[in-house]
Design an enzyme around this catalytic site. Structure first.
Site, PDB file in Angstrom:
ATOM      1  N   ASP A 241     -61.534 -26.539  41.776  1.00 14.19           N
ATOM      2  CA  ASP A 241     -61.175 -25.313  41.189  1.00 14.19           C
ATOM      3  C   ASP A 241     -59.894 -25.274  40.993  1.00 14.19           C
ATOM      4  O   ASP A 241     -58.867 -25.248  41.765  1.00 14.19           O
ATOM      5  CB  ASP A 241     -61.657 -23.939  42.436  1.00 14.19           C
TER       6      ASP A 241
ATOM      7  N   GLY B 147     -58.947 -18.391  44.785  1.00 14.02           N
ATOM      8  CA  GLY B 147     -57.702 -18.161  44.801  1.00 14.02           C
ATOM      9  C   GLY B 147     -57.611 -16.761  44.744  1.00 14.02           C
ATOM     10  O   GLY B 147     -56.545 -16.163  45.220  1.00 14.02           O
ATOM     11  N   ASP B 148     -58.133 -16.001  43.959  1.00 12.02           N
ATOM     12  CA  ASP B 148     -58.170 -14.410  43.793  1.00 12.02           C
ATOM     13  C   ASP B 148     -59.001 -13.612  44.559  1.00 12.02           C
ATOM     14  O   ASP B 148     -59.279 -12.491  44.482  1.00 12.02           O
ATOM     15  CB  ASP B 148     -58.317 -14.038  42.303  1.00 12.02           C
TER      16      ASP B 148
ATOM     17  N   GLU C 274     -58.273 -22.681  38.953  1.00 13.41           N
ATOM     18  CA  GLU C 274     -58.241 -21.626  38.434  1.00 13.41           C
ATOM     19  C   GLU C 274     -58.740 -21.397  37.034  1.00 13.41           C
ATOM     20  O   GLU C 274     -58.143 -22.018  36.093  1.00 13.41           O
ATOM     21  CB  GLU C 274     -56.868 -21.035  38.704  1.00 13.41           C
ATOM     22  N   ASN C 275     -59.415 -20.405  36.972  1.00 14.32           N
ATOM     23  CA  ASN C 275     -60.155 -20.049  35.614  1.00 14.32           C
ATOM     24  C   ASN C 275     -60.757 -21.241  35.012  1.00 14.32           C
ATOM     25  O   ASN C 275     -60.928 -21.617  33.782  1.00 14.32           O
ATOM     26  CB  ASN C 275     -59.295 -19.557  34.707  1.00 14.32           C
TER      27      ASN C 275
END
Ligand code: NAG
Ligand code: NAG
Ligand code: NAG
Length: 332
Positions: free
Chosen positions: A215, A291-292, A217-218
């Site tokens: 991962d 992460g979010d 991010e996005n």
């Protein structure tokens, strides 16, 4: 003539059992975070593994290894939690850097409140015939540390491994362990470098999953770009060793059966394009979430570490041998 006392000293030192973090230290890529509810990850570690809280009176207790370098004292949990339920409130960092994991705060993807804590009895397991408990992550459950010490930031090199239950996963986002944003919000591509385990994402591996992916991010990456990577196999063994590591311009995914055999390399090459090179790592640590604070994934975590520096394959292969020797097995 070779002094026999030196030979004996050499044999003694090399025959002393080395924990995963002793092995990483020998490879000059020391653990800067080491988390496990099942065992000590340094040969000399006898400090706290995790803290539990019981429902009957909200009292807390700490579970430590049976001996230095050993398996968790599961009977300490069993007696403390007898006739009530307990939750895992803290997973201690064994590296000495204080990078403990506690209940994740709300974040961009789930601002509704802090995440749930794992039930302490959720993932019973055996190590070399001794009972222990893993961290059972159901959707909504997550742990985090947003103020760490020594974890890679920016494009700095790091390595990670974790041992998971290969049969407990889903296709939702995101059962992760690794490096993430300090704000619990999505701050853009390349702001994470975490191990993902499950069957989510558009960039699958071979078969139906679950896969060890990264991962970043996005994007959950099975290989070097946003396509399926047929060299990244479905990991269907009961216990899975998962590895992700990165350094400037380069990263890799590796994995294997945590009970036998060796690690395979599923990808080793350039960074994906589109904002992932150079990386913008922020150095928070997440477990069970994105992460979010995307907290819809599920899985089980037994142990894992984050290193400073990019571990060699040879170092990781020795860590895998150590994991195999720990003899993870299902509990009866
Ligand atoms: C335990 O703490 C929670 C949260 O503060 C509270 O709601 C609950 O009543 C407490 N339980 C007991 C038995 O004290
Ligand atoms: C394990 O925990 C039990 C229960 O708290 C305790 O009596 C025992 O001494 C512990 N064992 C070790 C080796 O510390
Ligand atoms: C994506 O990666 C695969 C191997 O992982 C490679 O075969 C393919 O050419 C790459 N595609 C692009 C567009 O870079």
């Amino acid at each position: 003539m070779f002094p026999s006392s030196l030979l004996i000293l050499y044999l003694t030192v090399t025959l002393v059992a080395a924990g995963p973090c002793d092995i990483y230290a020998s490879g000059n890529t020391p653990c800067v975070a080491a988390h496990s509810t099942t065992r000590a990850l340094f040969n000399a570690y006898s400090g706290p593994l995790y803290r539990i809280k019981r429902a009957s009176d909200n009292a807390t207790s700490i579970v430590s290894p049976l001996s230095a370098g050993g398996v968790a004292n599961a009977s300490a949990q069993d007696s403390f939690c007898a006739s009530t339920t307990c939750a895992i409130t803290t997973i201690f960092d064994q590296s000495g850097r204080g990078n403990h994991l506690t209940r994740a705060p709300p974040g961009g993807a789930d601002p509704s409140g802090p995440d749930n804590l794992a039930p302490a009895r959720g993932a019973p397991v055996m190590l070399n015939g001794k009972k222990a408990y893993g961290v059972f992550i159901a959707p909504g459950t997550g742990y985090r540390n947003d103020a760490t010490n020594g974890i890679a930031v920016g494009d700095a090199a790091e390595g990670m491994y974790a041992v998971f239950d290969g049969t407990h996963f889903n296709g939702d986002c995101c059962f992760d362990y690794g490096n993430a944003e300090t704000s619990a919000t999505d701050t853009g591509n390349g702001h994470m470098e975490a191990i993902y385990f499950g069957s989510a994402g558009g960039n699958k591996g071979a078969g139906n999953g679950p896969w060890v992916m990264a991962d970043l991010e996005n994007g959950l990456f099975s290989g070097g770009n946003r396509t399926a990577n047929p060299s990244n196999p479905s990991m269907t063994s009961r216990f899975v060793t998962a590895v992700v590591k990165g350094k400037p311009g380069h990263w890799a995914i590796r994995g294997g059966n945590a009970v036998s055999g060796q690690l395979g390399t599923f990808y080793s090459g350039v960074r994906p394009s589109g904002g992932y090179n150079p990386m913008k790592k922020e150095g928070a640590i997440i477990l069970g979430i994105g992460g979010d604070n995307s907290d819809r994934g599920r899985g089980t975590f037994y142990e894992g570490v984050i290193t400073s520096g990019y571990p060699s394959d040879a170092t990781e292969n020795k860590v895998q041998a150590n994991i195999v020797a720990a003899a993870y097995a299902t509990s009866s």
